[in-house]
Scaffold this motif. Structure first.
Motif, PDB file in Angstrom:
ATOM      1  N   LYS A   2      -7.639  -0.309   7.813  1.00  0.00           N
ATOM      2  CA  LYS A   2      -6.659   0.485   7.431  1.00  0.00           C
ATOM      3  C   LYS A   2      -6.128  -0.144   6.161  1.00  0.00           C
ATOM      4  O   LYS A   2      -5.722  -1.143   5.896  1.00  0.00           O
ATOM      5  N   MET A   3      -5.928   1.102   5.436  1.00  0.00           N
ATOM      6  CA  MET A   3      -5.467   0.699   3.938  1.00  0.00           C
ATOM      7  C   MET A   3      -4.405   1.413   3.877  1.00  0.00           C
ATOM      8  O   MET A   3      -3.957   2.436   4.263  1.00  0.00           O
ATOM      9  N   GLY A   4      -3.275   0.737   3.045  1.00  0.00           N
ATOM     10  CA  GLY A   4      -1.888   1.348   2.768  1.00  0.00           C
ATOM     11  C   GLY A   4      -1.942   2.659   1.943  1.00  0.00           C
ATOM     12  O   GLY A   4      -2.894   2.696   1.134  1.00  0.00           O
ATOM     13  N   ARG A   5      -0.996   3.660   2.003  1.00  0.00           N
ATOM     14  CA  ARG A   5      -1.336   4.852   1.149  1.00  0.00           C
ATOM     15  C   ARG A   5      -1.327   4.459  -0.271  1.00  0.00           C
ATOM     16  O   ARG A   5      -1.452   5.525  -1.061  1.00  0.00           O
ATOM     17  N   GLY A   6      -0.674   3.436  -0.734  1.00  0.00           N
ATOM     18  CA  GLY A   6      -0.825   3.151  -2.285  1.00  0.00           C
ATOM     19  C   GLY A   6      -1.996   3.117  -2.786  1.00  0.00           C
ATOM     20  O   GLY A   6      -2.215   3.525  -4.016  1.00  0.00           O
ATOM     21  N   VAL A   7      -3.167   2.850  -1.914  1.00  0.00           N
ATOM     22  CA  VAL A   7      -4.575   2.682  -2.504  1.00  0.00           C
ATOM     23  C   VAL A   7      -4.695   4.148  -2.903  1.00  0.00           C
ATOM     24  O   VAL A   7      -5.385   4.434  -3.951  1.00  0.00           O
ATOM     25  N   GLU A   8      -4.590   5.160  -1.931  1.00  0.00           N
ATOM     26  CA  GLU A   8      -4.853   6.584  -2.576  1.00  0.00           C
ATOM     27  C   GLU A   8      -4.121   7.143  -3.912  1.00  0.00           C
ATOM     28  O   GLU A   8      -4.534   7.743  -4.612  1.00  0.00           O
ATOM     29  N   TRP A   9      -2.611   6.597  -3.853  1.00  0.00           N
ATOM     30  CA  TRP A   9      -2.142   7.017  -4.869  1.00  0.00           C
ATOM     31  C   TRP A   9      -2.708   6.175  -6.141  1.00  0.00           C
ATOM     32  O   TRP A   9      -2.552   6.982  -7.277  1.00  0.00           O
ATOM     33  N   ALA A  10      -2.896   5.122  -6.167  1.00  0.00           N
ATOM     34  CA  ALA A  10      -3.482   4.364  -7.423  1.00  0.00           C
ATOM     35  C   ALA A  10      -4.778   4.809  -7.866  1.00  0.00           C
ATOM     36  O   ALA A  10      -4.843   5.060  -9.138  1.00  0.00           O
ATOM     37  N   VAL A  11      -5.572   5.371  -6.924  1.00  0.00           N
ATOM     38  CA  VAL A  11      -6.876   5.951  -7.235  1.00  0.00           C
ATOM     39  C   VAL A  11      -6.666   6.967  -7.952  1.00  0.00           C
ATOM     40  O   VAL A  11      -7.197   7.625  -9.042  1.00  0.00           O
ATOM     41  N   HIS A  12      -5.916   8.058  -7.537  1.00  0.00           N
ATOM     42  CA  HIS A  12      -5.438   9.461  -8.019  1.00  0.00           C
ATOM     43  C   HIS A  12      -4.893   9.095  -9.601  1.00  0.00           C
ATOM     44  O   HIS A  12      -5.314   9.819 -10.428  1.00  0.00           O
ATOM     45  N   ASN A  43       5.419   2.728  -8.824  1.00  0.00           N
ATOM     46  CA  ASN A  43       5.546   1.787  -9.906  1.00  0.00           C
ATOM     47  C   ASN A  43       5.336   0.316  -9.238  1.00  0.00           C
ATOM     48  O   ASN A  43       4.662  -0.376  -9.873  1.00  0.00           O
ATOM     49  N   LYS A  44       5.860  -0.105  -7.980  1.00  0.00           N
ATOM     50  CA  LYS A  44       5.623  -1.001  -7.361  1.00  0.00           C
ATOM     51  C   LYS A  44       4.049  -1.055  -7.116  1.00  0.00           C
ATOM     52  O   LYS A  44       3.519  -2.115  -7.173  1.00  0.00           O
ATOM     53  N   GLN A  45       3.284  -0.185  -6.714  1.00  0.00           N
ATOM     54  CA  GLN A  45       1.779  -0.010  -6.642  1.00  0.00           C
ATOM     55  C   GLN A  45       1.092  -0.568  -8.014  1.00  0.00           C
ATOM     56  O   GLN A  45      -0.068  -1.122  -8.027  1.00  0.00           O
ATOM     57  N   PHE A  46       1.635  -0.289  -9.011  1.00  0.00           N
ATOM     58  CA  PHE A  46       1.107  -0.337 -10.210  1.00  0.00           C
ATOM     59  C   PHE A  46       1.277  -1.785 -10.831  1.00  0.00           C
ATOM     60  O   PHE A  46       0.400  -2.215 -11.477  1.00  0.00           O
ATOM     61  N   GLN A  47       2.151  -2.581 -10.148  1.00  0.00           N
ATOM     62  CA  GLN A  47       2.312  -4.303 -10.483  1.00  0.00           C
ATOM     63  C   GLN A  47       1.021  -4.786 -10.384  1.00  0.00           C
ATOM     64  O   GLN A  47       0.702  -5.778 -11.242  1.00  0.00           O
ATOM     65  N   PRO A  48       0.457  -4.930  -9.090  1.00  0.00           N
ATOM     66  CA  PRO A  48      -0.604  -5.777  -8.892  1.00  0.00           C
ATOM     67  C   PRO A  48      -1.693  -5.048  -9.717  1.00  0.00           C
ATOM     68  O   PRO A  48      -2.761  -6.120  -9.949  1.00  0.00           O
ATOM     69  N   ASP A  78     -12.238  -2.617  -7.124  1.00  0.00           N
ATOM     70  CA  ASP A  78     -11.141  -3.106  -8.047  1.00  0.00           C
ATOM     71  C   ASP A  78      -9.541  -2.917  -7.557  1.00  0.00           C
ATOM     72  O   ASP A  78      -8.977  -3.756  -7.525  1.00  0.00           O
ATOM     73  N   ILE A  79      -9.427  -1.439  -7.212  1.00  0.00           N
ATOM     74  CA  ILE A  79      -8.058  -1.116  -7.081  1.00  0.00           C
ATOM     75  C   ILE A  79      -7.787  -1.636  -5.474  1.00  0.00           C
ATOM     76  O   ILE A  79      -6.878  -2.002  -5.331  1.00  0.00           O
ATOM     77  N   VAL A  80      -8.796  -1.314  -4.730  1.00  0.00           N
ATOM     78  CA  VAL A  80      -8.466  -1.623  -3.115  1.00  0.00           C
ATOM     79  C   VAL A  80      -8.124  -3.181  -3.241  1.00  0.00           C
ATOM     80  O   VAL A  80      -7.092  -3.629  -2.407  1.00  0.00           O
ATOM     81  N   GLN A 132     -18.577   2.945  -6.766  1.00  0.00           N
ATOM     82  CA  GLN A 132     -17.830   4.263  -7.363  1.00  0.00           C
ATOM     83  C   GLN A 132     -16.902   3.836  -8.441  1.00  0.00           C
ATOM     84  O   GLN A 132     -15.743   3.249  -7.963  1.00  0.00           O
ATOM     85  N   SER A 133     -17.055   4.325  -9.567  1.00  0.00           N
ATOM     86  CA  SER A 133     -16.025   4.298 -10.868  1.00  0.00           C
ATOM     87  C   SER A 133     -14.955   5.175 -10.892  1.00  0.00           C
ATOM     88  O   SER A 133     -15.278   6.314 -10.396  1.00  0.00           O
TER      89      SER A 133
END
Length: 159
Positions: A2-12, A43-48, A78-80, A132-133
């Protein structure tokens, strides 16, 4: 897994940033508004992602975020990994080593088919995400939904 919803947000968000002109930062609050997401959490998801070199942060009144590498050099993995960490999803507790058979105790790592199965599955999952890039996703999205790029860019450019 299970991944956090921040992964979806970050990939988009990374796909959207790949569509912007090189060197032009994207305001994270504006991006959050586009997707109706909480700006502080995005914004918090972008920091890592910045710490991992996926994104760069630009300060100042025209600041924001931009891709830290070319989009073809940023994988979904990379994002995950930046957001979820690098620990394996399956953690073998080696309970096979507790069985009352001395031969099984000594070779439990080799003999445990459950551990092997889980590690093989995770390897396949990671390899699929690594292939997948962001550039590939952006290209696929543009072919399937050609109007989306223009909509995103128009929205982000409007102040």
């Amino acid at each position: 897994m299970k991944m956090g919803r921040g992964v979806e947000w970050a990939v988009h968000s990374c796909v959207n940033m790949s569509w912007t002109p090189p060197g032009e930062p994207v305001n994270s609050a504006r991006l959050a508004e586009y997707y109706k997401l909480p700006a502080a959490y995005l914004n918090k998801q972008f920091q890592p992602l910045v710490r991992a070199g996926v994104l760069d942060s630009v300060s100042g009144p025209r600041g924001g975020f931009l891709l830290g590498r070319r989009p073809e050099n940023i994988s979904v993995l990379d994002i995950v990994l930046a957001l979820e960490g690098t620990d394996p999803a399956f953690r073998c507790a080696a309970i096979l080593g507790n069985v009352p058979e001395p031969a099984r105790q000594e070779n439990f790592a080799r003999a445990c088919l459950i551990s092997q199965t889980m590690r093989q599955a995770e390897l396949a999952w990671r390899q699929a995400l690594a292939r997948q890039s962001i550039a590939g996703l952006a290209d696929s999205m543009e072919r399937r939904f050609p109007e989306d790029k223009a909509k995103v860019l128009d929205y982000l450019a409007a102040d």
